[in-house]
Design a protein around this motif. Structure first.
Motif, short mmCIF file in Angstrom:
data_model
loop_
_atom_site.label_atom_id
_atom_site.label_comp_id
_atom_site.label_asym_id
_atom_site.label_seq_id
_atom_site.Cartn_x
_atom_site.Cartn_y
_atom_site.Cartn_z
N SER A 134 35.19 37.31 28.22
CA SER A 134 34.21 38.39 28.31
C SER A 134 32.85 37.84 27.91
O SER A 134 32.66 37.42 26.77
N LEU A 135 31.93 37.79 28.85
CA LEU A 135 30.59 37.28 28.60
C LEU A 135 29.56 38.35 28.94
O LEU A 135 29.86 39.34 29.61
N ASP A 136 28.34 38.13 28.47
CA ASP A 136 27.26 39.01 28.89
C ASP A 136 26.94 38.68 30.35
O ASP A 136 26.38 37.62 30.63
N PRO A 137 27.32 39.52 31.30
CA PRO A 137 27.15 39.15 32.71
C PRO A 137 25.69 39.13 33.12
O PRO A 137 24.92 40.02 32.80
N ALA A 138 25.33 38.07 33.83
CA ALA A 138 23.96 37.94 34.32
C ALA A 138 23.81 38.53 35.71
O ALA A 138 22.72 38.82 36.14
N THR A 139 24.91 38.69 36.43
CA THR A 139 24.87 39.22 37.80
C THR A 139 25.98 40.24 37.98
O THR A 139 26.92 40.31 37.18
N GLU A 140 25.87 41.02 39.03
CA GLU A 140 26.92 41.99 39.35
C GLU A 140 28.23 41.26 39.64
O GLU A 140 29.31 41.75 39.32
N GLU A 141 28.11 40.09 40.27
CA GLU A 141 29.30 39.30 40.58
C GLU A 141 30.03 38.91 39.29
O GLU A 141 31.25 39.06 39.18
N ALA A 142 29.26 38.42 38.31
CA ALA A 142 29.85 38.02 37.05
C ALA A 142 30.49 39.22 36.34
O ALA A 142 31.57 39.11 35.76
N LYS A 143 29.84 40.37 36.43
CA LYS A 143 30.37 41.58 35.81
C LYS A 143 31.69 41.98 36.44
O LYS A 143 32.64 42.37 35.77
N ALA A 144 31.76 41.84 37.76
CA ALA A 144 32.98 42.21 38.47
C ALA A 144 34.13 41.25 38.15
O ALA A 144 35.30 41.64 38.17
N LEU A 145 33.80 40.01 37.83
CA LEU A 145 34.83 39.00 37.65
C LEU A 145 35.19 38.73 36.19
O LEU A 145 36.11 37.97 35.91
N GLU A 146 34.47 39.36 35.23
CA GLU A 146 34.63 38.96 33.84
C GLU A 146 36.06 39.17 33.32
O GLU A 146 36.50 38.48 32.42
N LYS A 147 36.80 40.12 33.90
CA LYS A 147 38.18 40.35 33.47
C LYS A 147 39.18 39.74 34.44
O LYS A 147 40.39 39.89 34.27
N ALA A 148 38.69 39.05 35.44
CA ALA A 148 39.58 38.53 36.48
C ALA A 148 40.32 37.27 36.05
O ALA A 148 41.38 36.96 36.57
N GLY A 149 39.76 36.53 35.09
CA GLY A 149 40.39 35.30 34.66
C GLY A 149 40.12 34.15 35.60
O GLY A 149 39.25 34.21 36.46
N ILE A 150 40.89 33.10 35.43
CA ILE A 150 40.70 31.87 36.19
C ILE A 150 42.02 31.53 36.88
O ILE A 150 43.07 31.53 36.25
N VAL A 151 41.94 31.19 38.15
CA VAL A 151 43.12 30.74 38.87
C VAL A 151 43.31 29.25 38.57
O VAL A 151 42.42 28.44 38.82
N VAL A 152 44.46 28.89 38.03
CA VAL A 152 44.79 27.49 37.75
C VAL A 152 46.00 27.12 38.60
O VAL A 152 47.03 27.77 38.53
N VAL A 153 45.85 26.08 39.40
CA VAL A 153 46.90 25.70 40.34
C VAL A 153 47.36 24.27 40.05
O VAL A 153 46.55 23.34 40.07
N GLN A 154 48.66 24.11 39.80
CA GLN A 154 49.25 22.77 39.72
C GLN A 154 49.67 22.38 41.14
O GLN A 154 50.55 22.99 41.73
N THR A 155 49.01 21.38 41.68
CA THR A 155 49.24 20.98 43.06
C THR A 155 50.33 19.91 43.15
O THR A 155 50.79 19.37 42.13
N GLU A 156 50.72 19.58 44.39
CA GLU A 156 51.78 18.59 44.58
C GLU A 156 51.31 17.15 44.37
O GLU A 156 52.11 16.26 44.15
N ASP A 157 50.01 16.92 44.45
CA ASP A 157 49.44 15.60 44.19
C ASP A 157 47.93 15.75 44.03
O ASP A 157 47.37 16.83 44.21
N GLU A 158 47.27 14.63 43.71
CA GLU A 158 45.83 14.68 43.46
C GLU A 158 45.02 14.86 44.73
O GLU A 158 43.89 15.37 44.68
#
Length: 657
Positions: free
Chosen positions: A297-321
């Motif tokens: 939760s951050l002080d959003p600087a843009t509407e986009e940031a405000k919309a995404l602040e609770k969305a989290g981060i997608v972390v993907v373990q891939t099959e290789d580099e």
């Protein structure tokens, strides 16, 4: 502030606290947990800590150890001489006994006394042979008891722990616990608490350290550990130590983090939305941390940031580099703030994908954790040998930013800034963190102003332009970037292309596009502050200038202060950004007829070669280390003194088991 503390202490006749504490044992035997409890215990008591984890590329069994420097003022690096060694097994005694100071302490379990050197199963044959020779020449019986007798004769204090007896008392107190399960599970906390007890730390601070470590699913073990610590403190009551750690009152707000965690925090604060990785040492821990702490939760600087602040981060373990870099690039194309993290072998597989990002001006951050190569090399050991690789990886020429963090505070800030730079200049940003920084811990004063951490997404166009040119020729090389969906349609290809993105081999267009891309480095060089590229510590005019980058920063600063107290005028040039390189600043610093010494964890002194290339200045004196072990403060101090005396042009450092 540090010098003031020392001077004040000396005037009062008080020696400043500065000790090296080491715990050793088998990999998988709870070394990290014991050290974590110790670090947090002494930090809660008001002390500054630096810690480093050293381990073999092995899941369980081989020797592992954790070094912690405890001081009453901030320090930058570790010392090789040990004040307190906590040996969880016989191998730890054999491995580290030669590094214990006269007047230092060995804490050892009596059950190991009769263990012979030949019984140590996992020890390297070469190391065993060197120990055999030493024992033979010194007349030492090749057993733990023989080593203990030798240490006693050389002024080392021996603190014995009758572990089996203690377990019986634990069993009586915790009658619902199976005794055999205690043997492997709690020895780390037992021996750690023994060391805090003999140094006079009140038990309440140990409890706080336990509470910091045993959280979440591990919380059920907290009460058992507290009960065991109480028994340990009873056992240790008759013992006294010349090393004491009386609690210090401080109002400073601080956190203890390692390098992986610091980078992850910086990325989270920087608005990261998509992280990829393939498990590799020492990079994977960063992604694990992001997975566990991805809702912010951050002080959003843009509407986009405000919309995404609770969305989290997608972390993907891939099959290789290869998939990891390409998936991160795909996320960058789609408009997400994207990054990946890897180490040497993994980065080798990311070369082609990075070139695609360079050709198509796609923002992506690559956190590269350097380890000892080539090939698999030594997967869990330190190195700074990938500098030239990251500066030139990929065939052809394309702009990229290369930034190297020198400590954990910088790792947080640089990870944040790397995301901004990637989007602002629409290029790959490679963030260098060496293993010695990734797997070391320090106490970071947490006074970051979140409001000053502004997210800069660069030049983004969202209006529907029928004649939109994704690669429009501009004076500074940066074109308006479209995000699929709200933005206009665009084309991407690995081939050379025109302003719209269509393939072309026209020579004039090729030249225009090439220059357009490379202009971004000129822009970045003008806009990025010099403090993000290089820093000079100490007097502007000095007789000796030490040069380093990455994890050498704190070590060199400590050595510089030691030399300064002896009357030498020394300064330190820290290199942070290698592309774009601060040529003029570096040239000005190094053009004052001083003795210049370069210090790095690689054989070729790669940063020195970059300086020669960019400034024309040849650095004659080089101090290097390639063993995979961290560089120690005393090694740098001794190397500088040797160069002053003997004029050596290359010194190779070897300390550390």
């Amino acid at each position: 502030m540090g010098e003031e503390l020392i001077n004040r202490s000396e005037k009062l006749g008080i020696m400043p606290t500065d000790i090296m504490w080491v715990v050793g044992g088998p990999q998988g035997g709870g070394i990290d947990t014991g050290a974590s409890v110790f670090m947090r215990t002494v930090a809660r008591a008001g002390y500054y800590v630096i810690g480093d984890r050293e381990y073999f590329s092995n899941i369980k069994g081989r020797h592992s150890y954790f070094m912690v420097r405890v001081s009453d003022e901030p320090r930058g690096g570790l010392l090789s001489a040990i004040d307190v060694l906590v040996a969880l097994d016989a191998e730890s005694v054999f491995t580290h006994f030669q590094d214990i100071k006269r007047g230092g302490y060995l804490i050892v379990d009596t059950s190991t006394f009769n263990t012979k050197l030949e019984q140590i199963q996992y020890m390297e044959d070469e190391f065993k042979e060197r120990l055999r020779e030493f024992f033979s020449k010194s007349g030492i019986e090749p057993t733990v008891k023989g080593v203990i007798d030798y240490l006693k004769n050389n002024g080392v204090n021996i603190i014995t722990m009758h572990y089996a007896d203690l377990l019986q008392d634990v069993k009586k107190k915790l009658h619902d616990i199976d005794l055999p399960s205690l043997i492997g599970r709690y020895s780390n906390v037992v021996m750690t608490a023994y060391s805090t007890a003999i140094m006079g730390l009140p038990i309440d601070y140990v409890f706080k350290g336990l509470e910091d470590v045993f959280t979440g699913r591990r919380g059920k073990l907290l009460e058992y550990n507290k009960a065991i610590v109480e028994i340990v403190y009873e056992y240790a009551k008759p013992l006294k130590s010349s090393i004491t750690l009386p609690p210090i009152k401080r109002d400073t707000r601080a956190i203890i983090v390692n390098g992986n965690e610091a980078v992850a925090i910086g990325k989270i604060l920087g608005g990261l939305r998509f992280q990829t990785y393939y498990p590799i040492t020492p990079a994977a821990d960063e992604s694990f941390f992001i997975e566990a702490h991805n809702i912010i939760s951050l002080d959003p600087a843009t509407e986009e940031a405000k919309a995404l602040e609770k969305a989290g981060i997608v972390v993907v373990q891939t099959e290789d580099e290869i998939s990891a870099i390409n998936m991160a690039i795909g996320a960058g194309i789609a408009g997400a703030r994207a990054a990946t993290a890897t180490s040497g072998p993994g980065l080798s597989l990311m070369v082609e994908g990075t070139g695609f990002a360079g050709m198509n001006e796609i923002p992506v951050v690559i956190t590269h954790y350097q380890r000892a190569g080539p090939s698999t090399g030594m997967a869990t050991r330190n190195s700074q040998s990938d500098l030239r690789f990251v500066m030139h990886m990929g065939h052809g020429e394309f702009p990229r930013i290369v930034i190297a963090s020198g400590d954990h505070r910088e790792a947080v800030e640089d990870a944040f800034k790397a995301l901004n730079w990637a989007e602002k200049y629409q290029i790959p940003v490679i963030h260098l963190v060496d293993k010695a920084l990734a797997n070391s811990y320090s106490m970071v004063v947490w006074d970051l102003d979140k409001k000053s951490l502004k997210i800069d997404r660069g030049l983004i166009v969202t209006n529907n332009d029928n004649d939109y040119k994704r690669f429009k020729l501009t004076k500074n090389g940066v074109s308006p970037r479209s995000i699929p969906g709200p933005g206009p349609i665009f084309w991407l290809t690995g081939d050379e292309h025109d302003e719209h993105g269509h393939i072309t081999e026209d020579p004039v267009t090729r030249m225009d596009m090439y220059e357009k891309r490379m202009k971004k480095l000129e822009l970045a060089d003008k806009e990025i502050p010099i403090t993000d590229k290089a820093k000079l510590y100490g007097p502007e005019n000095a007789d000796i200038t030490l040069i380093g980058w990455g994890s050498t920063k704190g070590v060199i600063l400590d050595a510089m202060n030691m030399l300064g107290k002896e009357g030498y005028r020394v300064n330190f040039l820290q290199l942070k950004m290698f592309i774009p390189f601060p040529s003029e600043f570096v040239r000005n610093v190094l053009s004052k007829n001083q003795l210049i010494i370069d210090i790095e964890s690689n054989y070729e002194a790669q940063a020195a070669s970059v300086i020669r290339e960019k400034t024309g200045i040849e650095i004659r004196h080089k101090v290097v280390k390639v063993t995979g072990r961290p560089i120690f403060v005393d090694e740098v101090y001794e190397a500088v003194k040797k160069i002053l005396k003997d004029k050596d042009e290359k010194i190779i450092l070897m300390k550390g088991p």
